[in-house]
Design a protein around this motif. Structure first.
Motif, mmCIF file in Angstrom:
data_model
loop_
_atom_site.group_PDB
_atom_site.id
_atom_site.type_symbol
_atom_site.label_atom_id
_atom_site.label_comp_id
_atom_site.label_asym_id
_atom_site.label_seq_id
_atom_site.Cartn_x
_atom_site.Cartn_y
_atom_site.Cartn_z
ATOM 1 N N LEU A 50 -3.016 3.753 8.001
ATOM 2 C CA LEU A 50 -4.362 4.058 7.510
ATOM 3 C C LEU A 50 -4.350 4.419 6.031
ATOM 4 O O LEU A 50 -5.206 3.984 5.271
ATOM 5 C CB LEU A 50 -4.991 5.190 8.320
ATOM 6 C CG LEU A 50 -5.357 4.823 9.756
ATOM 7 C CD1 LEU A 50 -5.828 6.069 10.514
ATOM 8 C CD2 LEU A 50 -6.424 3.745 9.789
ATOM 9 N N GLY A 51 -3.374 5.208 5.607
ATOM 10 C CA GLY A 51 -3.242 5.557 4.199
ATOM 11 C C GLY A 51 -3.020 4.330 3.326
ATOM 12 O O GLY A 51 -3.622 4.187 2.263
ATOM 13 N N SER A 52 -2.171 3.432 3.793
ATOM 14 C CA SER A 52 -1.911 2.188 3.054
ATOM 15 C C SER A 52 -3.154 1.329 2.957
ATOM 16 O O SER A 52 -3.454 0.755 1.900
ATOM 17 C CB SER A 52 -0.778 1.428 3.752
ATOM 18 O OG SER A 52 -0.564 0.183 3.146
ATOM 19 N N LEU A 53 -3.911 1.238 4.039
ATOM 20 C CA LEU A 53 -5.145 0.461 4.026
ATOM 21 C C LEU A 53 -6.178 1.075 3.089
ATOM 22 O O LEU A 53 -6.886 0.358 2.378
ATOM 23 C CB LEU A 53 -5.709 0.320 5.451
ATOM 24 C CG LEU A 53 -4.860 -0.505 6.413
ATOM 25 C CD1 LEU A 53 -5.431 -0.412 7.826
ATOM 26 C CD2 LEU A 53 -4.756 -1.954 5.950
ATOM 27 N N ARG A 54 -6.239 2.394 3.078
ATOM 28 C CA ARG A 54 -7.176 3.074 2.166
ATOM 29 C C ARG A 54 -6.809 2.807 0.703
ATOM 30 O O ARG A 54 -7.675 2.589 -0.134
ATOM 31 C CB ARG A 54 -7.194 4.575 2.446
ATOM 32 C CG ARG A 54 -7.953 4.940 3.685
ATOM 33 C CD ARG A 54 -8.060 6.468 3.854
ATOM 34 N NE ARG A 54 -8.596 6.773 5.150
ATOM 35 C CZ ARG A 54 -7.928 7.381 6.131
ATOM 36 N NH1 ARG A 54 -6.692 7.790 5.935
ATOM 37 N NH2 ARG A 54 -8.500 7.603 7.292
ATOM 38 N N GLU A 55 -5.498 2.845 0.408
ATOM 39 C CA GLU A 55 -5.047 2.562 -0.958
ATOM 40 C C GLU A 55 -5.432 1.159 -1.390
ATOM 41 O O GLU A 55 -5.896 0.937 -2.500
ATOM 42 C CB GLU A 55 -3.528 2.723 -1.060
ATOM 43 C CG GLU A 55 -3.047 4.142 -1.120
ATOM 44 C CD GLU A 55 -1.527 4.226 -1.214
ATOM 45 O OE1 GLU A 55 -0.897 3.249 -1.682
ATOM 46 O OE2 GLU A 55 -0.993 5.264 -0.822
ATOM 47 N N ARG A 56 -5.220 0.195 -0.511
ATOM 48 C CA ARG A 56 -5.570 -1.197 -0.830
ATOM 49 C C ARG A 56 -7.063 -1.354 -1.047
ATOM 50 O O ARG A 56 -7.497 -2.101 -1.914
ATOM 51 C CB ARG A 56 -5.114 -2.128 0.282
ATOM 52 C CG ARG A 56 -3.642 -2.344 0.324
ATOM 53 C CD ARG A 56 -3.275 -3.347 1.379
ATOM 54 N NE ARG A 56 -1.821 -3.419 1.531
ATOM 55 C CZ ARG A 56 -1.228 -4.220 2.375
ATOM 56 N NH1 ARG A 56 -1.917 -5.013 3.162
ATOM 57 N NH2 ARG A 56 0.077 -4.233 2.446
ATOM 58 N N ALA A 57 -7.858 -0.653 -0.248
ATOM 59 C CA ALA A 57 -9.315 -0.760 -0.356
ATOM 60 C C ALA A 57 -9.821 -0.169 -1.666
ATOM 61 O O ALA A 57 -10.821 -0.621 -2.204
ATOM 62 C CB ALA A 57 -9.980 -0.082 0.833
ATOM 63 N N SER A 58 -9.116 0.838 -2.186
ATOM 64 C CA SER A 58 -9.571 1.498 -3.413
ATOM 65 C C SER A 58 -9.083 0.772 -4.673
ATOM 66 O O SER A 58 -9.578 1.062 -5.759
ATOM 67 C CB SER A 58 -9.115 2.957 -3.445
ATOM 68 O OG SER A 58 -7.707 3.041 -3.554
ATOM 69 N N ASP A 59 -8.147 -0.152 -4.528
ATOM 70 C CA ASP A 59 -7.628 -0.890 -5.702
ATOM 71 C C ASP A 59 -8.572 -1.965 -6.175
ATOM 72 O O ASP A 59 -9.468 -2.424 -5.780
ATOM 73 C CB ASP A 59 -6.286 -1.536 -5.389
ATOM 74 C CG ASP A 59 -5.166 -0.512 -5.329
ATOM 75 O OD1 ASP A 59 -5.347 0.604 -5.823
ATOM 76 O OD2 ASP A 59 -4.096 -0.840 -4.783
ATOM 77 N N GLU A 118 -0.851 6.947 10.903
ATOM 78 C CA GLU A 118 -1.382 7.634 9.728
ATOM 79 C C GLU A 118 -0.945 6.949 8.435
ATOM 80 O O GLU A 118 -1.733 6.833 7.487
ATOM 81 C CB GLU A 118 -0.938 9.105 9.726
ATOM 82 C CG GLU A 118 -1.501 9.923 10.886
ATOM 83 C CD GLU A 118 -0.772 9.700 12.215
ATOM 84 O OE1 GLU A 118 -1.370 10.028 13.260
ATOM 85 O OE2 GLU A 118 0.357 9.177 12.228
#
Length: 76
Positions: free
Chosen positions: A67-76, A64
């Motif tokens: 996934l949260g870290s990947l989502r943060e990177r994708a939104s930057d 989890e």
């Protein structure tokens, strides 16, 4: 199959096993995972068993958290 297409598999060979012997893990298999990840140049270890990797030389994340870290990177 999907995970294999997304991630590289760290090889386990003699140098990995020799390093694992010297690590301070309660479970040798976890020591092998830590050593293999280090040899492969991994950034993190992902596991649901955080407490088994308290002595890891790498950062350890739950699935989890990854996934949260990947989502943060994708939104930057």
């Amino acid at each position: 199959r999907r995970l294999l297409s997304l991630f590289a598999v760290a090889p386990v060979h003699r140098p990995v096993l020799e390093d694992a012997v010297g690590l301070h893990f309660n479970d040798f298999e976890n020591a092998v995972l830590d050593a293999a990840a280090g040899h492969a140049g991994a950034d993190v270890i992902v596991t649901r068993n955080l407490e088994d990797f308290e002595t890891s030389r790498l950062p350890v994340l739950t699935p989890e958290e990854l996934l949260g870290s990947l989502r943060e990177r994708a939104s930057d």
